[in-house]
Structures are given as C-alpha cells and as structure tokens.
Design a protein around this motif. Structure first.
Motif, PDB file in Angstrom:
ATOM      1  N   LEU A   1     -27.770  19.313  10.557  1.00  0.00           N
ATOM      2  CA  LEU A   1     -27.581  20.029   9.291  1.00  0.00           C
ATOM      3  C   LEU A   1     -26.224  19.688   8.673  1.00  0.00           C
ATOM      4  O   LEU A   1     -26.134  19.414   7.471  1.00  0.00           O
ATOM      5  CB  LEU A   1     -27.710  21.542   9.503  1.00  0.00           C
ATOM      6  CG  LEU A   1     -27.561  22.398   8.260  1.00  0.00           C
ATOM      7  CD1 LEU A   1     -28.641  22.058   7.234  1.00  0.00           C
ATOM      8  CD2 LEU A   1     -27.620  23.873   8.627  1.00  0.00           C
TER       9      LEU A   1
ATOM     10  N   ALA B   1     -26.378  16.129   7.362  1.00  0.00           N
ATOM     11  CA  ALA B   1     -27.152  16.073   6.118  1.00  0.00           C
ATOM     12  C   ALA B   1     -26.342  16.619   4.952  1.00  0.00           C
ATOM     13  O   ALA B   1     -26.346  16.035   3.862  1.00  0.00           O
ATOM     14  CB  ALA B   1     -28.463  16.835   6.275  1.00  0.00           C
ATOM     15  N   CYS B   2     -25.637  17.710   5.172  1.00  0.00           N
ATOM     16  CA  CYS B   2     -24.809  18.283   4.099  1.00  0.00           C
ATOM     17  C   CYS B   2     -23.678  17.338   3.704  1.00  0.00           C
ATOM     18  O   CYS B   2     -23.369  17.193   2.520  1.00  0.00           O
ATOM     19  CB  CYS B   2     -24.254  19.640   4.535  1.00  0.00           C
ATOM     20  SG  CYS B   2     -25.509  20.935   4.625  1.00  0.00           S
TER      21      CYS B   2
ATOM     22  N   ILE C   1     -33.025  16.931   7.093  1.00  0.00           N
ATOM     23  CA  ILE C   1     -33.230  18.374   7.000  1.00  0.00           C
ATOM     24  C   ILE C   1     -34.684  18.720   7.312  1.00  0.00           C
ATOM     25  O   ILE C   1     -34.958  19.646   8.083  1.00  0.00           O
ATOM     26  CB  ILE C   1     -32.803  18.898   5.618  1.00  0.00           C
ATOM     27  CG1 ILE C   1     -31.280  18.830   5.487  1.00  0.00           C
ATOM     28  CG2 ILE C   1     -33.292  20.334   5.402  1.00  0.00           C
ATOM     29  CD1 ILE C   1     -30.753  19.129   4.117  1.00  0.00           C
TER      30      ILE C   1
ATOM     31  N   VAL D   1     -34.044  19.472  11.232  1.00  0.00           N
ATOM     32  CA  VAL D   1     -33.561  20.846  11.163  1.00  0.00           C
ATOM     33  C   VAL D   1     -34.724  21.827  11.094  1.00  0.00           C
ATOM     34  O   VAL D   1     -34.775  22.803  11.840  1.00  0.00           O
ATOM     35  CB  VAL D   1     -32.602  21.040   9.960  1.00  0.00           C
ATOM     36  CG1 VAL D   1     -32.193  22.487   9.807  1.00  0.00           C
ATOM     37  CG2 VAL D   1     -31.383  20.150  10.113  1.00  0.00           C
TER      38      VAL D   1
END
Length: 162
Positions: free
Chosen positions: A17, A20-21, A73, A77
């Motif tokens: 996560l 990805a962010c 994601i 995730v």
C-alpha cells in the motif's frame, strides 16, 4: 506459527500500500512537472514541438506507473495474495502484459514522431519498441489460447472426478 503468517501478510500488505501510494505521488508529480514545463516554455518558438513530444512521453510513463500502482492496490492489498487457480493467474499476467505493451507501444509512437522531426536515422529505436509491443501482444494471445485450453481441461477433469 499462524500468528507469524498473519503478521507477515499484514506487514507486506502495508508495504504494498505504501509503495502504491508513493508510485501514485511520483506519477502525479511527473505529470505536474511536465505540464509546468510546457506552460513555462509556451511562448518560446525553439524546441516547443520537441518539448510537447517529451511531455506526451512522460505523461504516458506516468499513466503506466499509475496502472502499476492500481494493480498493486487491487491485487496485493485488496485481494488474497495466493493465486488459487489457473484462471486467476492468467488474468493477473494478462493485466501486467497489457500495461507493459500499451506503454511500450505508445512510447514507440511518441519517439517515431520525435525522430521524424529531428533525424530519420533515429527511427530504429522506436521501430524496435513498436515491434516489441506487437510481439508482447502476439505472445499474450498465444498464452491466452494455451492457458484457456488448460483451464478447460482442468474443469473437465474436476467434473469427471465428481
């Protein structure tokens, strides 16, 4: 032992996560910087076309980065990490190869336009990029055909057993 596995899954989910962010942030920053460069150099006649082509290329790369972040994601995730069956593996591989082939193909097109405005001897590299993109798409089609056949055989084997 079960607790360690659960803690490890949570840890890797958080890491995916965060990654990805970070990719989303970098992609937006790349797009913003490219657009900013266009606005700063808008009134300059020299090199504007080259700058626009460069901006298109960087936005394409940014879009590919966003696709990778979205994949991370969705797959790492939000879903279970284990591929449960061949169909799920095929869909995952398809997503990744489609992202790559689109990015490579569009980047090749951008470089073809850029080479056309600068020097025609530079067309070799973008031509190779487009050929690689076409090869990826052909390979993906072959993979899809073969894996669907395997999936059908697996389903038939399961039906026969029951």
């Amino acid at each position: 032992m079960i607790y360690i596995k659960k803690i490890t899954e949570i840890l890797f989910t958080v890491v995916y996560l965060i990654a990805a962010c970070v990719l989303i942030g970098l992609s937006i920053a790349i797009m913003g910087f490219s657009i900013h460069e266009v606005f700063i150099n808008f009134n300059q006649d020299s090199g504007f076309i080259s700058l626009m082509l460069h901006t298109v290329g960087t936005i394409i790369i940014s879009a590919a980065i966003l696709d990778v972040a979205q994949y991370m994601i969705e797959e790492e995730v939000m879903m279970s990490k284990e591929l449960r069956d061949p169909e799920e593996a095929r869909k995952t591989i398809t997503k990744i190869l489609v992202i790559i082939s689109i990015a490579v193909g569009i980047e090749g097109l951008v470089y073809i336009f850029k080479a056309g405005t600068e020097d025609l001897s530079l067309l070799i590299y973008p031509s190779i990029l487009i050929m690689v993109s076409a090869f990826l798409i052909i390979s993906l089609g072959i993979y899809q055909k073969l894996s669907v056949g395997i999936e059908q055989a697996e389903r038939e084997r399961i039906v026969v057993k029951t």
